[in-house]
Design an enzyme around this catalytic site. Structure first.
Site, mmCIF file in Angstrom:
data_model
loop_
_atom_site.group_PDB
_atom_site.id
_atom_site.type_symbol
_atom_site.label_atom_id
_atom_site.label_comp_id
_atom_site.label_asym_id
_atom_site.label_seq_id
_atom_site.Cartn_x
_atom_site.Cartn_y
_atom_site.Cartn_z
ATOM 1 N N ASP A 57 0.845 -1.199 0.000
ATOM 2 C CA ASP A 57 0.000 0.000 0.000
ATOM 3 C C ASP A 57 0.879 1.248 0.000
ATOM 4 O OD1 ASP A 57 -2.848 1.163 0.536
ATOM 5 O OD2 ASP A 57 -1.475 2.268 1.839
ATOM 6 N N TYR A 95 2.977 9.845 -0.050
ATOM 7 C CA TYR A 95 3.976 9.310 0.883
ATOM 8 C C TYR A 95 5.424 9.592 0.463
ATOM 9 C CZ TYR A 95 -0.066 6.577 2.503
ATOM 10 O OH TYR A 95 -1.303 6.170 2.948
ATOM 11 N N LYS A 97 -2.495 6.068 -4.520
ATOM 12 C CA LYS A 97 -3.628 6.970 -4.248
ATOM 13 C C LYS A 97 -3.418 8.322 -4.934
ATOM 14 C CE LYS A 97 -3.784 4.698 0.226
ATOM 15 N NZ LYS A 97 -2.435 4.551 0.774
ATOM 16 N N HIS A 142 -7.643 9.499 -2.433
ATOM 17 C CA HIS A 142 -7.084 9.453 -1.076
ATOM 18 C C HIS A 142 -8.040 10.056 -0.040
ATOM 19 C CE1 HIS A 142 -2.842 9.254 0.905
ATOM 20 N NE2 HIS A 142 -3.781 9.008 1.787
HETATM 21 P P1 NDP Z 1 -0.154 1.168 12.039
HETATM 22 O O1 NDP Z 1 -1.383 0.831 12.820
HETATM 23 O O2 NDP Z 1 0.273 0.222 10.972
HETATM 24 O O3 NDP Z 1 1.002 1.386 13.094
HETATM 25 C C1 NDP Z 1 2.334 1.579 12.735
HETATM 26 C C2 NDP Z 1 3.168 1.565 14.016
HETATM 27 O O4 NDP Z 1 3.024 0.300 14.669
HETATM 28 C C3 NDP Z 1 4.646 1.754 13.773
HETATM 29 O O5 NDP Z 1 5.123 2.591 14.815
HETATM 30 C C4 NDP Z 1 5.241 0.351 13.909
HETATM 31 O O6 NDP Z 1 6.552 0.411 14.414
HETATM 32 C C5 NDP Z 1 4.293 -0.273 14.932
HETATM 33 N N1 NDP Z 1 4.118 -1.727 14.768
HETATM 34 C C6 NDP Z 1 3.882 -2.400 13.609
HETATM 35 N N2 NDP Z 1 3.756 -3.723 13.854
HETATM 36 C C7 NDP Z 1 3.901 -3.887 15.195
HETATM 37 C C8 NDP Z 1 3.886 -5.019 16.052
HETATM 38 N N3 NDP Z 1 3.678 -6.256 15.571
HETATM 39 N N4 NDP Z 1 4.069 -4.832 17.382
HETATM 40 C C9 NDP Z 1 4.275 -3.582 17.888
HETATM 41 N N5 NDP Z 1 4.304 -2.466 17.122
HETATM 42 C C10 NDP Z 1 4.125 -2.618 15.793
HETATM 43 O O7 NDP Z 1 -0.352 2.644 11.487
HETATM 44 P P2 NDP Z 1 -0.140 3.440 10.123
HETATM 45 O O8 NDP Z 1 -0.753 4.754 10.371
HETATM 46 O O9 NDP Z 1 1.253 3.380 9.640
HETATM 47 O O10 NDP Z 1 -1.085 2.699 9.064
HETATM 48 C C11 NDP Z 1 -0.659 1.623 8.254
HETATM 49 C C12 NDP Z 1 -0.668 1.987 6.777
HETATM 50 O O11 NDP Z 1 -1.964 2.430 6.390
HETATM 51 C C13 NDP Z 1 0.247 3.156 6.384
HETATM 52 O O12 NDP Z 1 1.596 2.784 6.314
HETATM 53 C C14 NDP Z 1 -0.368 3.559 5.059
HETATM 54 O O13 NDP Z 1 0.072 2.675 4.037
HETATM 55 C C15 NDP Z 1 -1.858 3.399 5.340
HETATM 56 N N6 NDP Z 1 -2.527 4.659 5.781
HETATM 57 C C16 NDP Z 1 -3.488 5.206 4.950
HETATM 58 C C17 NDP Z 1 -4.149 6.356 5.300
HETATM 59 C C18 NDP Z 1 -5.164 6.944 4.370
HETATM 60 O O14 NDP Z 1 -5.554 8.119 4.535
HETATM 61 N N7 NDP Z 1 -5.644 6.203 3.386
HETATM 62 C C19 NDP Z 1 -3.891 7.058 6.584
HETATM 63 C C20 NDP Z 1 -2.908 6.383 7.415
HETATM 64 C C21 NDP Z 1 -2.261 5.217 7.018
HETATM 65 P P3 NDP Z 1 7.898 0.050 13.572
HETATM 66 O O15 NDP Z 1 7.687 0.503 12.148
HETATM 67 O O16 NDP Z 1 8.937 0.826 14.286
HETATM 68 O O17 NDP Z 1 8.073 -1.431 13.690
#
Ligand code: NDP
Length: 344
Positions: free
Chosen positions: A68, A73, A102, A135
């Site tokens: 995704d 981004y 997006k 988006h």
């Molecule tokens: P997430 O819910 O995926 O959380 C990401 C955080 O969780 C990071 O800090 C990561 O740390 C941590 N993490 C991931 N896996 C674990 C685990 N197994 N245990 C503990 N901590 C964990 O949030 P996002 O906001 O990044 O959302 C995911 C994706 O959704 C985005 O990357 C994007 O592609 C999409 N998105 C789309 C949006 C939209 O408007 N359409 C808005 C927001 C997001 P670390 O990386 O340090 O491991």
């Protein structure tokens, strides 16, 4: 090497989408030294980029097939390089992958949708994407002007992009129930997906109308990077969640992703940590029972981790307004000062 086997869901256009994908949004850093007239600003996080590229490469090696990303981004060129390498190395074929991108707020005129998608394809070095999403439903120029372009007009641009084969499926993101109703009543091709932060009413409406839900920020405020002091439970150490995890020999994050999967929801967790890349996709070998599903459903509290209230006075902002005020961060508005200067 670990291997994960990720099943697919079928969208309303007959195309399949892997039930779990790799999220590539690196987030934004708050900068406090933005100058005397600005107490702080937000800039795209660059620090995580090399780690993200490694983690994405590893994710494809072990069996992830769904990526995704988005024009916003600033990572499309890097994502494209990893895809290119994996295809050249014989790890995957293009048709094995499911790539989502997006279209940003600046490209909401009907004809501009194709311009945006062609730009993404160029940066990703692909001939087509598997899914392209609007988006957000608002249309805002780089100068911050509310262009008030009806998302129905924008959607016609998506239908054209589909017809031309630049995307195999088309969908939306951040549309609320009313916006979904209006779009479904006024389109030729219905959106295949709505990518959102899950909430019961929206999920129920979309599923009842055969629109697949993709869950962004699937961990909500559970993870430290998202858990503001006043944010609600559950956190990673929530006793109820920990007990459910223990029962199945799984982590709290795995229970969360499995809960979404059992509701027919695709998740796209983001992690730059290799062990979590494996952990997040190791959820297809157990099943939460009915009682646990009901217990987990009680955590649905409507809290938004993504609440860009600086857009709340713009037409078609999809969420509830709040009393706070803030200007749109420049880095979310002006395209050429992002992390990657190659992004136009
Ligand atoms: P997430 O819910 O995926 O959380 C990401 C955080 O969780 C990071 O800090 C990561 O740390 C941590 N993490 C991931 N896996 C674990 C685990 N197994 N245990 C503990 N901590 C964990 O949030 P996002 O906001 O990044 O959302 C995911 C994706 O959704 C985005 O990357 C994007 O592609 C999409 N998105 C789309 C949006 C939209 O408007 N359409 C808005 C927001 C997001 P670390 O990386 O340090 O491991």
């Amino acid at each position: 090497m670990a291997r994960v086997n990720i099943p697919t869901f079928t969208m309303n256009d007959g195309n399949k989408i892997p039930a779990l994908g790799y999220g590539t949004w690196l987030g934004m850093d708050e900068k406090e030294d933005a100058g005397p007239s600005k107490p702080f600003s937000f800039e795209f996080s660059a620090a995580g980029m090399p780690k993200m590229m490694e983690a994405l490469s590893y994710a494809i090696d072990i069996g992830y097939r769904h990526i995704d990303t988005a024009h916003l981004y600033r990572v499309e060129p890097e994502v494209g390089k990893i895809i290119d390498k994996k295809i050249k190395d014989g790890v995957v074929k293009r048709e094995d992958l499911f790539v989502t991108t997006k279209v940003w707020h600046h490209f909401h005129r009907e004809a501009d949708v194709e311009v945006s998608v062609r730009g993404s394809l160029r940066r990703l070095n692909l001939d087509y994407v598997d899914l392209v999403l609007m988006h957000w439903p608002m249309s805002i120029s780089q100068d911050g002007v509310d262009e008030k372009i009806d998302y129905l007009e924008t959607w016609r641009g998506f239908e054209t992009v589909l017809k031309k084969g630049l995307a195999k499926s088309i969908g939306v993101s951040n549309f609320n129930v009313e916006q979904m109703k209006r779009l479904l009543a006024n389109c030729k091709v219905p959106p295949s997906t709505n990518q959102v932060e899950v909430g019961k009413e929206l999920v129920d409406y979309c599923q009842a109308n055969n629109v697949l839900i993709v869950a962004y920020s699937p961990f909500g405020t559970m993870v430290p990077s998202r858990s503001a002091p006043n944010s609600p439970e559950p956190k990673l150490n929530n006793p109820t969640m920990v007990a459910i995890g223990k029962k199945y020999g799984k982590s709290v994050t795995q229970v969360t992703l499995r809960y979404l999967f059992q509701r027919g929801i695709v998740s796209i967790p983001k992690t730059v940590t290799p062990s979590r890349v494996v952990e997040n996709a190791s959820i297809f070998d157990f099943e939460l029972d009915k009682d646990d599903m009901a217990t987990l459903a009680k955590f649905d509290n409507g809290f938004r981790t993504v609440r860009p209230f600086f857009w709340q006075d713009y037409q078609n902002y999809p969420f509830e307004k709040i009393p706070d005020k803030m200007e749109i961060p420049e880095s979310l508005r002006i395209w050429k000062n992002g992390l990657n200067l190659d992004i136009d």
